[in-house]
Design a protein around this motif. Structure first.
Motif, PDB file in Angstrom:
ATOM      1  N   TRP A  20       4.483  72.089  44.972  1.00  0.00           N
ATOM      2  CA  TRP A  20       5.337  72.555  43.872  1.00  0.00           C
ATOM      3  C   TRP A  20       4.918  71.931  42.546  1.00  0.00           C
ATOM      4  O   TRP A  20       5.022  72.566  41.498  1.00  0.00           O
ATOM      5  CB  TRP A  20       6.823  72.286  44.166  1.00  0.00           C
ATOM      6  N   THR A  21       4.401  70.717  42.593  1.00  0.00           N
ATOM      7  CA  THR A  21       3.938  70.054  41.369  1.00  0.00           C
ATOM      8  C   THR A  21       2.703  70.745  40.820  1.00  0.00           C
ATOM      9  O   THR A  21       2.627  71.042  39.616  1.00  0.00           O
ATOM     10  CB  THR A  21       3.622  68.569  41.644  1.00  0.00           C
ATOM     11  N   VAL A  22       1.735  71.035  41.693  1.00  0.00           N
ATOM     12  CA  VAL A  22       0.512  71.670  41.202  1.00  0.00           C
ATOM     13  C   VAL A  22       0.783  73.111  40.762  1.00  0.00           C
ATOM     14  O   VAL A  22       0.130  73.607  39.842  1.00  0.00           O
ATOM     15  CB  VAL A  22      -0.652  71.596  42.217  1.00  0.00           C
ATOM     16  N   ILE A  23       1.753  73.769  41.385  1.00  0.00           N
ATOM     17  CA  ILE A  23       2.125  75.114  40.929  1.00  0.00           C
ATOM     18  C   ILE A  23       2.709  75.043  39.522  1.00  0.00           C
ATOM     19  O   ILE A  23       2.333  75.821  38.637  1.00  0.00           O
ATOM     20  CB  ILE A  23       3.116  75.784  41.908  1.00  0.00           C
ATOM     21  N   ALA A  24       3.611  74.103  39.289  1.00  0.00           N
ATOM     22  CA  ALA A  24       4.228  73.968  37.966  1.00  0.00           C
ATOM     23  C   ALA A  24       3.186  73.626  36.898  1.00  0.00           C
ATOM     24  O   ALA A  24       3.182  74.204  35.804  1.00  0.00           O
ATOM     25  CB  ALA A  24       5.332  72.910  38.001  1.00  0.00           C
ATOM     26  N   VAL A  25       2.301  72.705  37.224  1.00  0.00           N
ATOM     27  CA  VAL A  25       1.250  72.329  36.265  1.00  0.00           C
ATOM     28  C   VAL A  25       0.321  73.522  36.015  1.00  0.00           C
ATOM     29  O   VAL A  25      -0.041  73.809  34.868  1.00  0.00           O
ATOM     30  CB  VAL A  25       0.468  71.100  36.762  1.00  0.00           C
ATOM     31  N   SER A  26      -0.032  74.233  37.076  1.00  0.00           N
ATOM     32  CA  SER A  26      -0.902  75.404  36.929  1.00  0.00           C
ATOM     33  C   SER A  26      -0.252  76.467  36.049  1.00  0.00           C
ATOM     34  O   SER A  26      -0.922  77.098  35.232  1.00  0.00           O
ATOM     35  CB  SER A  26      -1.256  75.989  38.295  1.00  0.00           C
TER      36      SER A  26
END
Length: 116
Positions: free
Chosen positions: A38-44
């Motif tokens: 979920w963190t990498v999705i938000a950053v992406s």
């Protein structure tokens, strides 16, 4: 409105910038496999915002001198060039002969779009 050098060049420059952000958003997280998805999705998504800020004007300005299929062809070639550099430089994954051959075939296909 007559086409100028910048009418042809500026969309390409914007597409290059757009693709740098897109590639980072789509593949940059591969070096951070310890982070929650979920963190990498938000950053992406945050990175992709800047990609769209360049890509939408590139297509809007580019459509003055290029057709939509030509813009898509340019996009694909630029994507391959940016991705190839990113893969080698950032991810440390060298391109093999079959990757290069496949990319060349896509470039040939994009070239055909520009023929009358």
């Amino acid at each position: 409105m007559p086409a100028t050098f910048s009418s042809y060049f500026l969309p390409v420059l914007l597409l290059v910038g757009s693709n740098v952000f897109m590639t980072l958003a789509w593949y940059g997280h591969l070096k951070f496999t310890d982070r929650p998805i979920w963190t990498v999705i938000a950053v992406s998504w945050g990175i992709a915002f800047f990609e769209y800020c360049l890509q939408v004007p590139a297509n809007r300005l580019g459509h003055v001198v290029y057709s939509a299929p030509q813009l898509k062809g340019l996009q694909e070639v630029i994507t391959l060039v940016v991705f190839a550099g990113f893969s080698v430089w950032y991810l440390g994954e060298p391109l093999k002969w079959n990757h290069v051959a496949g990319f060349v075939l896509i470039v040939v296909a994009a070239f055909l779009i520009f023929l009358d």
